[in-house]
Design an enzyme around this catalytic site. Structure first.
Site, mmCIF file in Angstrom:
data_model
loop_
_atom_site.group_PDB
_atom_site.id
_atom_site.type_symbol
_atom_site.label_atom_id
_atom_site.label_comp_id
_atom_site.label_asym_id
_atom_site.label_seq_id
_atom_site.Cartn_x
_atom_site.Cartn_y
_atom_site.Cartn_z
ATOM 1 N N ARG A 1 39.191 -42.407 9.846
ATOM 2 C CA ARG A 1 40.500 -42.491 10.476
ATOM 3 C C ARG A 1 41.542 -42.227 9.413
ATOM 4 O O ARG A 1 41.476 -42.792 8.318
ATOM 5 C CB ARG A 1 40.727 -43.880 11.087
ATOM 6 C CG ARG A 1 39.721 -44.194 12.166
ATOM 7 C CD ARG A 1 39.965 -45.557 12.781
ATOM 8 N NE ARG A 1 38.905 -45.853 13.752
ATOM 9 C CZ ARG A 1 38.774 -47.012 14.393
ATOM 10 N NH1 ARG A 1 39.635 -47.982 14.173
ATOM 11 N NH2 ARG A 1 37.799 -47.196 15.250
ATOM 12 N N HIS B 1 27.635 -50.174 22.319
ATOM 13 C CA HIS B 1 28.208 -50.052 23.653
ATOM 14 C C HIS B 1 27.168 -50.448 24.675
ATOM 15 O O HIS B 1 26.010 -50.056 24.562
ATOM 16 C CB HIS B 1 28.713 -48.637 23.898
ATOM 17 C CG HIS B 1 29.855 -48.282 23.010
ATOM 18 N ND1 HIS B 1 29.697 -47.584 21.842
ATOM 19 C CD2 HIS B 1 31.171 -48.600 23.087
ATOM 20 C CE1 HIS B 1 30.871 -47.465 21.234
ATOM 21 N NE2 HIS B 1 31.781 -48.068 21.969
ATOM 22 N N LYS C 1 40.135 -57.687 26.608
ATOM 23 C CA LYS C 1 39.213 -57.889 25.484
ATOM 24 C C LYS C 1 39.207 -59.322 25.012
ATOM 25 O O LYS C 1 40.113 -60.102 25.300
ATOM 26 C CB LYS C 1 39.597 -56.970 24.330
ATOM 27 C CG LYS C 1 40.997 -57.231 23.800
ATOM 28 C CD LYS C 1 41.266 -56.420 22.538
ATOM 29 C CE LYS C 1 42.661 -56.723 21.997
ATOM 30 N NZ LYS C 1 42.949 -56.111 20.716
ATOM 31 N N GLN D 1 31.005 -49.313 11.509
ATOM 32 C CA GLN D 1 31.062 -50.590 12.204
ATOM 33 C C GLN D 1 29.664 -50.975 12.654
ATOM 34 O O GLN D 1 28.802 -50.122 12.814
ATOM 35 C CB GLN D 1 31.943 -50.486 13.451
ATOM 36 C CG GLN D 1 33.386 -50.158 13.175
ATOM 37 C CD GLN D 1 34.158 -49.917 14.461
ATOM 38 O OE1 GLN D 1 33.661 -49.265 15.378
ATOM 39 N NE2 GLN D 1 35.358 -50.440 14.539
ATOM 40 N N CYS E 1 32.443 -44.284 20.610
ATOM 41 C CA CYS E 1 32.312 -44.356 22.070
ATOM 42 C C CYS E 1 32.160 -43.011 22.778
ATOM 43 O O CYS E 1 31.278 -42.883 23.642
ATOM 44 C CB CYS E 1 33.447 -45.143 22.687
ATOM 45 S SG CYS E 1 34.576 -45.895 21.535
ATOM 46 N N HIS F 1 32.533 -52.350 24.898
ATOM 47 C CA HIS F 1 32.523 -52.074 23.455
ATOM 48 C C HIS F 1 32.387 -53.418 22.774
ATOM 49 O O HIS F 1 33.058 -54.356 23.157
ATOM 50 C CB HIS F 1 33.844 -51.483 22.980
ATOM 51 C CG HIS F 1 34.334 -50.296 23.734
ATOM 52 N ND1 HIS F 1 34.349 -49.038 23.195
ATOM 53 C CD2 HIS F 1 34.831 -50.160 24.976
ATOM 54 C CE1 HIS F 1 34.858 -48.182 24.067
ATOM 55 N NE2 HIS F 1 35.167 -48.836 25.158
ATOM 56 N N ASP G 1 28.684 -51.283 15.478
ATOM 57 C CA ASP G 1 29.257 -50.904 16.759
ATOM 58 C C ASP G 1 28.150 -50.771 17.805
ATOM 59 O O ASP G 1 27.066 -50.278 17.511
ATOM 60 C CB ASP G 1 29.936 -49.540 16.558
ATOM 61 C CG ASP G 1 30.859 -49.169 17.687
ATOM 62 O OD1 ASP G 1 31.176 -50.036 18.518
ATOM 63 O OD2 ASP G 1 31.258 -47.985 17.735
#
Length: 637
Positions: free
Chosen positions: A342, A364, A444, A360, A313, A490, A362
């Site tokens: 991580r 946005h 979320k 991911q 992000c 997200h 992922d």
RNA sequence: GCCGUUGUAGCUCAGUCGGUAGAGCAGCUGAUUCGUAAUCAGCAGGUCCCCGGUUCGAAUCCGGGCAACGGCUCCA
């Protein structure tokens, strides 16, 4: 038969009916509901949960008989059984399980009714102090207010408990002690550790047996085991909790990505590529430095501190604001398969389900506040389409709302939460609300799927974020030339690709649909005389873009079939005199079904369609869908 | 991170009381040319997770680390 008796409630003088169970036969489906209706302080448990919670009492009673110095903590039901946390000097080992089960059986055979009893707080403290149950006394102290407490007795066992319970211990006929583990008193790791004894119970023996079979099946299709057997990935202590994907594994991984890219193209996303390592200033701006630093890999070069990105992000915010954005560009949907790192704490990693290096699916979405609803709807539909493709049932959906400590305006939160729910309502999708469970930056939606063994996995997530646009000062130029702040969404469908790989591998028990299979066709000549045709067949398949392997060893056919089957190769082509002569093939599926002899070109054409990555533009064909429940494979001898 | 368990050949595992390291499968070589889930023979393969200690001698006993596993906690 139910009987009622008057009971004094709390400090007030009114009388209410109360239940006493006199009936032995089990499983009046409605007992617990009646109990709950009469006294809302009795938790509303399902019949099975009630049974299991009662079994926990029985187990505690049994353990107290065997080890009288045991101190009890809590004994709730779980998704597939129950446990009781116990503090005692004797360290339980699996060899103790049989003794515990025998003692439990004695309790069951004793046909002790569960009797509810109301006591005052001082009386309860007095009782459990006398019994030496220090943890119970502590638990009573932690119960707020001065409400009346309830006890449940069964035989000579008594426990502080809100209930509900089955009528009689005799109803607990099918149970088993499963395992032993450590757990902390009230989850507090500064307190000494208790022994958590897990068990399970079912209404009848058949269900218990089925449950145990599913556990065995889960072990057999554990993704770590399958990953090794199928040669898909590998772990090495040199990179803890970080998978190495082999050639075969990478085919699956890349095919998953390719499928997601199809969805991106269809739904108006653009894929971007962003850096791996950023000046730590980026994460100071985003807030990760403050909240997430302990989970980040960092290094200092040239006296400048850098961090390896744990999420995409912040980088996407940088890309958003690198140019002036018009409202006409919104919604801007940018996707990124960027590798994330991580530092997960050592005890939490395991297989592919929680790794330190991953990517991911992922993306946005930067949009106008008034576009949020439409975007949520679109994202939700895409997620549902995605899960259908992989053969998962309708996911369970959970909406998490504003937590106690949150950032941003209350009104914005309210608007966002209603936008999320309105989108789900409009789509007619049922959902559960997890009050206060949202991230501090926004509410979320989480999507949980059940796999072939009915286990639940959280995969997708859609999160609204008001914080990052604020922190990075993102803005767009509105139609009246004013400046507006975009909302950031997200979203991920598969979540971590690594984790999805593991979940899906278990879901299909290694039997990937053709479009994902590392090897799609194995060509198996019977003798050397058939090698020429084998090469021709393989070349034709290869030319059609199919992943093909030939087995030219001078081994017997049975062995070649066995090995290809164990590798879950979807199709095998056995080539002998008949096939050579007819210039054809007779495909054998990994399930053991052999098709008729057909011209090579026909098979190639058919398989090429089946092997296509689902396009996202139409429903996948049955062949592209994953098998729901794989038939059991003969285990390795 | 915490508690517990485990770590021996590529894989699955055995290894007694502290006394020269074992099997099956996989691999390699050879023979075999075979019709739908294991052909036969031979060979090769070891930092017994790592570091340190005790001992004449350690896979084995002790200490410290690492990793995996089962849980707990965590998963802004």
């Amino acid at each position: 038969m139910l009987m009622t008796r008057p009971v004094r409630r709390g400090g007030s003088s009114h009388f209410r009916p109360r239940l006493v169970y006199l009936r032995a036969p089990m499983a009046d489906e409605h007992e617990h509901e009646i109990q709950h209706m009469i006294d809302p302080s009795v938790p509303d448990l399902s019949p099975l949960e009630t049974l299991r919670h009662s079994a926990a009492h029985v187990m505690a009673a049994a353990i107290k008989k065997l080890w009288p110095d045991a101190r009890l903590a809590f004994g709730p039901h779980t998704d597939d059984g129950f446990y009781y946390d116990i503090d005692m000097p004797h360290r339980l080992v699996p060899e103790d399980f049989e003794r515990i089960e025998a003692a439990m059986q004695a309790e069951v055979d004793g046909k002790h009714p569960f009797v509810r009893e109301e006591v005052t707080r001082p009386a309860a403290i007095e009782l459990f102090t006398r019994l030496g149950e220090g943890l119970k006394v502590e638990a009573i102290a932690a119960i707020p207010g001065d409400a009346t407490l309830t006890l449940y007795r069964s035989g000579d066992f008594v426990d502080l408990c809100r209930g509900p319970h089955v009528a009689n211990t005799a109803q607990i006929r099918s149970f088993k002690i499963m395992s032993i583990a450590g757990a902390y008193w009230r989850g507090d790791e500064t307190r000494p550790q208790l022994q958590r004894v897990y068990g399970t119970a079912f209404a009848d023996r058949k269900e218990l047996k089925e449950h145990l079979r599913l556990i065995e099946e889960a072990k057999a299709r554990d993704h770590r085991k399958l990953g090794k057997e199928l040669g898909l990935f590998h772990f090495d202590p040199i990179a803890p909790a970080s998978p190495f994907f082999t050639g075969r594994g990478a085919v699956v991984y890349n095919s998953l990505q390719a499928y997601v890219r199809q969805l991106y193209r269809k739904h108006g996303y653009e894929e971007i590529i962003t850096p791996q390592i950023f000046d730590m200033d980026l994460f100071k701006t985003s807030g990760h430095y403050e909240h997430y630093k302990d989970n980040m890999f960092a290094c200092t070069i040239d006296e400048r501190e850098f961090g390896v990105k744990p999420m995409n992000c912040p980088g996407h915010c940088i890309l958003f604001r690198q140019t002036r954005r018009s409202y006409r560009e919104l919604p801007l949907r940018i996707a990124d398969f960027g590798r994330l790192h991580r530092y997960e704490r050592s005890g939490v990693t395991g297989g592919l389900t929680r790794v330190r290096s991953f990517a991911q699916d992922d993306a946005h979405i930067f949009c106008l506040p008034e576009q949020v609803g439409a975007e949520i709807t679109s994202v939700t539909n895409t997620i549902l389409e995605c899960y259908r493709t992989f053969g998962f049932d309708q996911p369970e959906i959970e909406v998490s709302t504003r937590p106690a400590s949150y950032l941003g305006e209350l009104a914005t939160w309210d608007r966002a939460e209603s936008a999320l729910m309105a989108a789900l309502d409009a789509a007619g999708l049922p959902y559960k609300i997890n009050k206060g469970d949202g991230a501090f930056y926004g509410p979320k939606i989480d999507f949980k799927v059940r796999d072939a063994l009915r286990r639940s996995w959280q995969l997708g997530t859609v999160q609204l974020d008001f914080q990052l646009p604020e922190r990075f000062g993102l803005e767009f130029v509105a139609s009246d030339d004013s400046r507006g702040r975009p909302v950031m969404i997200h979203r991920a469908m598969l979540g971590s690709l690594e984790r999805f790989f593991g979940v899906y591998l278990e879901h299909v028990a290694g039997r990937f649909p053709t479009w994902l299979a590392p090897v799609q066709v194995a060509v198996l000549p019977i003798t050397d005389a058939h090698h020429a045709w084998t090469h021709e067949v393989a070349a034709a398949l290869n030319a059609a873009g199919l992943r093909v392997e030939t087995d030219l060893r001078s081994e017997k056919l049975g062995l070649k079939i066995r090995e290809a089957t164990l590798l879950r190769v979807p199709y095998m082509l056995v080539l002998g005199d008949k096939e050579v002569e007819a210039r054809g093939v007779a495909p054998r599926s990994r399930d053991g079904k052999t098709g008729p002899l057909e011209p090579l070109a026909e098979f190639v054409a058919r398989l090429a369609i089946e092997a296509q990555i689902p396009s996202g533009s139409a429903d996948p064909t049955p062949q592209q869908l994953a098998p729901q429940l794989a038939p059991q494979l003969t285990p390795l001898a």
